[in-house]
Design an enzyme around this catalytic site. Sequence first.
Site, PDB file in Angstrom:
ATOM      1  N   GLY A 183     -15.488  -2.382  -6.683  1.00 43.86           N
ATOM      2  CA  GLY A 183     -14.075  -2.063  -6.880  1.00 43.86           C
ATOM      3  C   GLY A 183     -13.153  -3.259  -6.768  1.00 43.86           C
ATOM      4  O   GLY A 183     -13.584  -4.395  -6.544  1.00 43.86           O
ATOM      5  N   HIS A 208      -7.889   8.043  15.659  1.00 42.30           N
ATOM      6  CA  HIS A 208      -9.176   7.455  15.266  1.00 42.30           C
ATOM      7  C   HIS A 208      -8.979   6.322  14.274  1.00 42.30           C
ATOM      8  O   HIS A 208      -8.178   6.441  13.339  1.00 42.30           O
ATOM      9  CB  HIS A 208     -10.068   8.530  14.636  1.00 42.30           C
ATOM     10  CG  HIS A 208     -11.516   8.178  14.621  1.00 42.30           C
ATOM     11  ND1 HIS A 208     -12.038   7.239  13.751  1.00 42.30           N
ATOM     12  CD2 HIS A 208     -12.554   8.611  15.376  1.00 42.30           C
ATOM     13  CE1 HIS A 208     -13.341   7.127  13.970  1.00 42.30           C
ATOM     14  NE2 HIS A 208     -13.681   7.941  14.943  1.00 42.30           N
ATOM     15  N   GLY A 233      -6.468   3.930   0.185  1.00 43.94           N
ATOM     16  CA  GLY A 233      -7.064   2.947   1.062  1.00 43.94           C
ATOM     17  C   GLY A 233      -8.400   2.455   0.557  1.00 43.94           C
ATOM     18  O   GLY A 233      -8.603   2.270  -0.649  1.00 43.94           O
ATOM     19  N   ILE A 253      -6.160  -3.270  -2.134  1.00 42.03           N
ATOM     20  CA  ILE A 253      -6.224  -1.946  -1.541  1.00 42.03           C
ATOM     21  C   ILE A 253      -5.546  -0.916  -2.438  1.00 42.03           C
ATOM     22  O   ILE A 253      -4.542  -1.204  -3.099  1.00 42.03           O
ATOM     23  CB  ILE A 253      -5.598  -1.939  -0.128  1.00 42.03           C
ATOM     24  CG1 ILE A 253      -5.961  -0.649   0.618  1.00 42.03           C
ATOM     25  CG2 ILE A 253      -4.100  -2.143  -0.194  1.00 42.03           C
ATOM     26  CD1 ILE A 253      -5.626  -0.695   2.091  1.00 42.03           C
TER      27      ILE A 253
END
Length: 298
Positions: free
Chosen positions: A163, A82, A172, A167
């Site tokens: 944020g 996925h 993540g 990364i």
Amino acid sequence: MKKIIECIPNFSEGRNKEVIESILDTLRGKEGVKLLDYSSDCNHNRTVVTFIGEPEAVENSILEMASAVYKSIDMTIHKGEHPRMGALDVVPFVPVSGVSMEECIELANRVGKKIADNFNVPVYLYEDAAKCIDRQNLANVRKGQYEGFFEKIKKEEWKPDYGPAEINIKSGCTAVSARVPLVAFNVNLGTDNIDTANNIAKAVRHIGGGLRFVKAMGVRLEDRNIVQVSMNLVNYEKTSVYRAFEMVKMEARRYGVSVVGSEVIGLVPMAALIQSAEYYLQIENFSLDQVLEKRIWE
């Protein structure tokens, strides 16, 4: 509960039962929320959770759950079928009762900011909470997945809503939204050819010229040696489950492939199933009020 919000967080672990249960424990036995359902898939390597509650309780619970997710899941070693961009991949909020979409959008912003501030994770808003049209579609936001975000996040147009513009290597990125209910519906095919599943998915999904409110992709089910067309029906009232199912069957015939089953991931609105019953049974003038359980609940 006077106000009820549904939250359907997806996190990137579907194989380690100990980790999954430890994350789910953050929702169990908590005042103001109720864990309704969860589904883990080892091929997708993903768990989909559904819980409901009052707005403040939902907000506190998802942040506690986020802490457990970020502590337990390392994206540098994650592999699965996925698409995903982070450990806590998506956090959608859905208005259920006594709550407006605007309130869910406000909640998505509060939670997104707190995730970014508390865990140093870049957060993107999508669907109804998106601040620009390019971010409404989750597929656009998540394109490139975790691995691709190391470069993608540096682009000005992909600066996160909250944020750091860098990364989080272990965790993540996370996508947070407010949206209407969707149906996660997968159709399994009697073949192991992933190209066939991808071709069918392309024909069925909206961006490929298919059904307006369908997102779809081909997925390999290694444990069963078959493939599936994995779909999200983002508005089941306008694109029904049976219509998506019939189109997959029609496209499968082009490749001489049969449909061997289907599955619903997470919870599904009763009305979505009633639509399919009406279609396949050819029931005339049917009303939801004719469902015994619905009348009893009333």
